[in-house]
Every structure is written in structure tokens, then in C-alpha cells.
Design an enzyme around this catalytic site. Structure first.
Site, short mmCIF file in Angstrom:
data_model
loop_
_atom_site.label_atom_id
_atom_site.label_comp_id
_atom_site.label_asym_id
_atom_site.label_seq_id
_atom_site.Cartn_x
_atom_site.Cartn_y
_atom_site.Cartn_z
N ASP A 67 8.80 -8.29 11.81
CA ASP A 67 9.16 -9.14 10.68
C ASP A 67 10.57 -8.82 10.19
O ASP A 67 11.18 -7.83 10.62
CB ASP A 67 8.13 -9.00 9.54
CG ASP A 67 7.63 -7.58 9.36
OD1 ASP A 67 8.32 -6.65 9.80
OD2 ASP A 67 6.55 -7.41 8.78
N ASP A 136 -2.78 -5.00 0.26
CA ASP A 136 -3.55 -6.25 0.12
C ASP A 136 -4.11 -6.74 1.47
O ASP A 136 -4.58 -7.86 1.58
CB ASP A 136 -2.68 -7.35 -0.53
CG ASP A 136 -1.46 -7.72 0.31
OD1 ASP A 136 -1.29 -7.17 1.44
OD2 ASP A 136 -0.68 -8.58 -0.13
N HIS A 138 -2.41 -7.15 4.33
CA HIS A 138 -1.52 -7.87 5.25
C HIS A 138 -1.19 -7.02 6.47
O HIS A 138 -1.19 -5.78 6.39
CB HIS A 138 -0.24 -8.38 4.56
CG HIS A 138 0.74 -7.32 4.14
ND1 HIS A 138 1.19 -7.18 2.85
CD2 HIS A 138 1.39 -6.36 4.84
CE1 HIS A 138 2.07 -6.20 2.78
NE2 HIS A 138 2.20 -5.68 3.98
N GLU A 143 0.41 -12.45 4.63
CA GLU A 143 -0.24 -12.16 3.35
C GLU A 143 -1.62 -12.84 3.30
O GLU A 143 -1.92 -13.71 4.13
CB GLU A 143 0.65 -12.68 2.22
CG GLU A 143 2.01 -11.98 2.12
CD GLU A 143 1.92 -10.57 1.51
OE1 GLU A 143 0.89 -9.90 1.64
OE2 GLU A 143 2.93 -10.15 0.90
C1 F6R Z 1 6.50 -4.05 8.17
C2 F6R Z 1 5.12 -4.48 8.26
C3 F6R Z 1 4.23 -4.35 7.07
C4 F6R Z 1 3.97 -2.89 6.73
C5 F6R Z 1 3.06 -2.79 5.52
C6 F6R Z 1 2.81 -1.37 5.13
O1 F6R Z 1 7.15 -4.31 9.40
O2 F6R Z 1 4.72 -4.92 9.27
O3 F6R Z 1 3.00 -4.95 7.36
O4 F6R Z 1 3.41 -2.25 7.83
O5 F6R Z 1 3.63 -3.47 4.44
O6 F6R Z 1 3.99 -0.80 4.68
P1 F6R Z 1 4.14 0.77 4.55
O7 F6R Z 1 4.03 1.32 5.93
O8 F6R Z 1 5.52 0.97 4.00
O9 F6R Z 1 3.06 1.24 3.66
#
Ligand code: F6R
Length: 261
Positions: A67, A136, A138, A143
Site C-alpha cells: 500500500d 480494526d 484491516h 478497512e
Molecule cells: C501497512 C499495512 C497495514 C499495517 C497495519 C498494522 O503496509 O499493510 O495493514 O500492517 O496497519 O500496522 P502496524 O504494524 O504499524 O501496527
């Protein structure tokens, strides 16, 4: 889904790195899927260390990022392209053009998203996709409410994710972009092996839903239950709400060593 619960972040990183190392030994031209955020950082440190020790080469490998924020300037330190360069690509021997990401600065974002999905297909698909999970539920930036069949596209971050990610922007929610480009859930499901890392109590409910909840767009990570080869590597905090934790521990403890992840 295989669930592995280990006490130390370093053990989890080592296990995930074993997966990458085994893959690269059997397929040096493997295609990796890279997550950003804090969850994969220990893994990237471990892979960089193994590379420095001469154990792994990424010279023939390629990688696709999950992403990207929309509209962050090219030189912004939190632009995911720059984060991956800093935390991973600059520390290994991947070819300069081998790491690809969705273009959050493209003039035509839908066209850039379609081209990105096509580029992944043209590369033969992703062999091993590294994932984190949002509080949440995702994965990538799909989302709650995301289409379970979605492809790479633009999404709006939830207030929860904006709050969670504000820590990367000096704590200021206003500085977190509202829009992102993300591989879709369908795109992610095409990868041949999904390895999800989760740490800490803040992820416990999302992890419980992912492993033990009903498959639903309300908790996008639940879609991993439909993947034939998905592995969740969890610390005790992230595993805190799992009803079947004793069974997952029992199964992993008795796993034949030849089986791998
Ligand atoms: C980012 C991504 C997101 C993160 C998620 C958890 O490339 O794919 O899904 O993996 O927001 O973020 P952290 O690892 O910072 O808790």
C-alpha cells in the site's frame, strides 16, 4: 490458518525470516510482498542481518509493496516507498528497480491501481506475502467494509487507523493522509503464502476475529480463513483473546520438524 504463539518478538522475526530464507534458497527469483508499519520491522532487521552474514541474497528476487499513502511528496520520510527503502531495501542486495509500490502520486490513480495489479500478475504473482493487521482488522489498507473480492484501489482510512498511524507523523492526526492506495483483498488472496505478524494487546481483538470469527467484511482479515496457506505469527499480547490458544500451542509444539511453515 496455522497459528504460532511465541513469547519474543525476535523469535517471531526469526521464524518469518526462516520462511523467506527457505523460499529464496529454492527459488532465488521469488516475488515477495512487503508490508509497512511497525509489525514487520524486526523481520526486516533479521533479514538484513542474515544478508550481512552472507546467508541470504535477494539479488534475483522482486518485491511488491502492499500500500501507499496518496499525495505524500516524493521525499516525505513516511511515504511507504521511502520507508521500505530505509527499513529494508537499502540494507539488502535487491536490484534498484526490483521493489515496486502503488503510485500515490499518479495523475490517474485508478489507472495506476489497475496497472499495479497487472504488474503483479506479469511477475507471476507473489510467492510470500508479509502482512500486519490493524486494530480494526484491516490488512494492507482494506478497512472494514472492504469488498472481499477487491483489487488494488483507492481507500479512505478510518479515524481509528488515522489515530493509530499518527505516531509516525509526530502524533498529529491532521498530518496523516486520508486516502491510500492498497492492494485489494482479492489481490492479497492471490499470493501463494500469507505470513501475518501481530504484536501486542491492541491487536488481540482483531486477531481473535481473524482466526476465530465469522468471515465478514467487518473484519477484513477474517478472509485469511479462506486461504489455503496462511500463517499467523503472534506474541502473547496479540494472542490474548484466542479461545483455542491451548490447541494452537499444542499443535505447534508437536509439529514435525520437516514440515516448516
Ligand atoms: C501497512 C499495512 C497495514 C499495517 C497495519 C498494522 O503496509 O499493510 O495493514 O500492517 O496497519 O500496522 P502496524 O504494524 O504499524 O501496527
Amino acid at each position: 490458518m496455522e497459528v504460532v504463539i511465541l513469547p519474543e518478538r525476535a523469535q517471531i522475526a526469526a521464524l518469518a525470516a526462516d520462511c523467506v530464507e527457505t523460499l529464496l534458497k529454492s527459488k532465488p527469483q521469488a516475488v515477495l510482498g512487503l508490508a509497512t508499519g511497525s509489525s514487520p520491522l524486526a523481520l526486516y532487521d533479521e533479514l538484513a542481518a542474515r544478508h550481512a552474514a552472507g546467508r541470504i541474497s535477494f539479488r534475483r528476487a522482486r518485491a511488491f509493496m502492499l500500500d501507499e499513502y496518496v499525495g505524500l511528496p516524493a521525499d516525505h520520510p513516511e511515504r511507504y516507498r521511502n520507508v521500505i527503502e530505509r527499513e529494508f531495501a537499502s540494507r539488502i542486495d535487491m536490484a534498484p528497480d526490483a521493489v515496486r509500490g502503488p503510485d500515490g502520486l499518479a495523475a490517474d490513480l485508478p489507472a495506476a491501481c489497475r496497472a499495479y495489479d497487472q504488474e503483479i500478475r506479469d511477475a507471476g504473482g507473489i510467492d510470500l506475502q508479509i502482512l500486519g493487521i490493524g486494530s480494526d482488522g484491516h490488512i494492507a489498507f482494506n478497512e472494514p467494509g472492504s469488498s472481499l473480492a477487491s483489487r488494488t484501489r483507492i481507500k479512505t482510512l478510518t479515524p481509528q487507523t488515522i489515530a493509530d498511524n499518527a505516531r509516525f507523523f509526530g502524533g498529529d492526526r491532521e498530518l496523516v493522509p486520508r486516502h491510500v492506495l492498497t492492494q485489494g483483498l482479492g489481490t492479497i488472496m492471490d499470493a501463494r503464502h500469507l505470513v501475518l505478524l501481530a504484536f501486542g494487546r491492541a491487536k488481540a481483538e482483531a486477531v481473535h476475529q481473524m482466526v476465530e470469527g465469522g468471515v465478514s467484511a467487518m473484519w477484513p482479515a477474517t478472509l485469511l480463513q479462506l486461504h489455503a496457506h496462511a500463517t499467523a505469527l503472534l506474541d502473547e499480547g496479540a494472542a490474548a483473546r484466542l479461545q483455542l490458544a491451548p490447541y494452537y500451542r499444542h499443535a505447534y509444539a508437536g509439529k514435525p520438524p520437516w514440515q516448516g511453515l
